[in-house]
Design an enzyme around this catalytic site. Structure first.
Site, short mmCIF file in Angstrom:
data_model
loop_
_atom_site.label_atom_id
_atom_site.label_comp_id
_atom_site.label_asym_id
_atom_site.label_seq_id
_atom_site.Cartn_x
_atom_site.Cartn_y
_atom_site.Cartn_z
N PRO A 77 -68.95 -39.12 -12.58
CA PRO A 77 -67.29 -38.63 -12.70
C PRO A 77 -67.14 -38.00 -11.29
O PRO A 77 -67.71 -36.90 -11.24
CB PRO A 77 -67.17 -37.92 -14.54
N GLU A 78 -66.12 -37.76 -10.02
CA GLU A 78 -65.78 -36.90 -9.94
C GLU A 78 -64.24 -36.27 -9.45
O GLU A 78 -63.67 -36.63 -10.79
CB GLU A 78 -65.19 -37.58 -8.61
N LYS A 82 -64.82 -30.95 -10.55
CA LYS A 82 -65.24 -31.37 -11.42
C LYS A 82 -65.73 -30.92 -12.57
O LYS A 82 -65.89 -31.68 -13.36
CB LYS A 82 -66.34 -32.15 -11.32
N ARG A 124 -77.84 -39.61 0.25
CA ARG A 124 -76.98 -39.95 -0.59
C ARG A 124 -76.75 -41.49 0.37
O ARG A 124 -76.11 -41.88 1.92
CB ARG A 124 -75.42 -39.52 -0.47
#
Ligand SMILES: [Zn+2]
Length: 280
Positions: A2-3, A59, A257
């Site tokens: 989740p962001e 976050k 990433r």
């Protein structure tokens, strides 16, 4: 993972259901979830507290509690955490790490398969969120503030935008989306961006996050945000067509990433050879 938009969806979900309720009982079934608190201290301090309000910072899901002393509960969902509100009589799931029973007959369950999530109780919010940088949707995050936060950074723009101490809430998905929108390659040096870039970047961050919040974030199929309707333009769209130029989206690795770009819209910066490699 989740962001900001997915965390905001969680905050909005909780706000409607638990604001004003009192925590009558609590259980911690995985001690590390409440680190650095000790489970017994956590339970003692949180029991009897009234949930004053819900908010988000970066976050983190924030909860302001009214108690014998001012208290804040911060939850970081990390990889697989989710917060649900369900009737207290429902059996605990084996991945429920913390359960907060409310006087409304409902319970807040912090479910976390991979156990990386954290729920921290503190008196001073800065103990948990004091290290965070700009809050992208706050009025204080102006194009000028963004410029001054980024311009002295020596790194590449993508890792800099992922650095929560610079700007809070962005993660892998929304950084890829934003850089595609402003046609900047993720390996571009942050310090090389002009004020014009910063204005575009600021606008793209706001627009992307606001759109994603309206669509309740992105549904990763991991149960964190069910029904999130945000559809990424580049993230996760390897080998599909760029909606702007019809070139094929590729996946590269930036700072370990997985990163998605359109090689036509986002030209690789010139200069010494950048450490870019395609996924085999
Ligand atoms: Zn393109």
């Amino acid at each position: 993972m989740p962001e900001l938009p997915e965390v905001q969806a969680t905050v909005d979900y909780l706000r409607e259901r638990v604001e004003g309720a009192t925590i009558t009982r609590a259980h911690v079934s995985w001690a590390r979830t409440v680190l650095p608190n000790d489970p017994s201290t956590f339970l003692r301090d949180i029991t009897g507290a009234k949930i004053h309000s819900l908010f988000r910072r970066g976050k983190y899901v924030g909860m302001k509690l009214d108690s014998r002393m001012p208290l804040y509960l911060f939850t970081h969902l990390r990889m697989s955490g989710s917060l649900d509100v369900i009737p207290t009589e429902f059996e605990l799931d084996r991945h429920d790490r913390v359960c907060l029973e409310l006087d409304s007959g409902k319970s807040i369950r912090f479910n976390d398969t991979r156990k990386f999530g954290r729920m921290t109780l503190c008196e001073d919010p800065d103990d948990v969120v004091g290290h965070l940088g700009l809050e992208p949707l706050d009025p204080s995050c102006t194009p000028e503030a963004l410029h001054s936060a980024l311009s002295h950074k020596s790194g590449r723009i993508k890792p800099v935008l992922l650095d929560q101490t610079v700007i809070a809430g962005l993660g892998n998905i929304y950084v890829d989306e934003v850089l595609w929108k402003i046609k900047v390659h993720p390996l571009t040096r942050a310090s090389s961006l002009t004020q014009e870039h910063m204005t575009k970047l600021h606008k793209a961050i706001r627009e992307t996050l606001i759109e994603a919040i309206e669509k309740l974030g992105c549904d990763f199929g991991d149960g964190v945000v069910d029904g999130g309707m945000y559809k990424p333009r580049v993230y996760g769209r390897e080998k599909k067509k760029c909606s702007r130029c019809r070139d094929t989206i590729v996946r590269i690795v930036v700072g370990q990433r997985g990163t998605h770009i359109c090689p036509t819209c986002q030209i690789k910066p010139r200069g010494r050879r950048a450490p870019l490699r395609h996924k085999r």
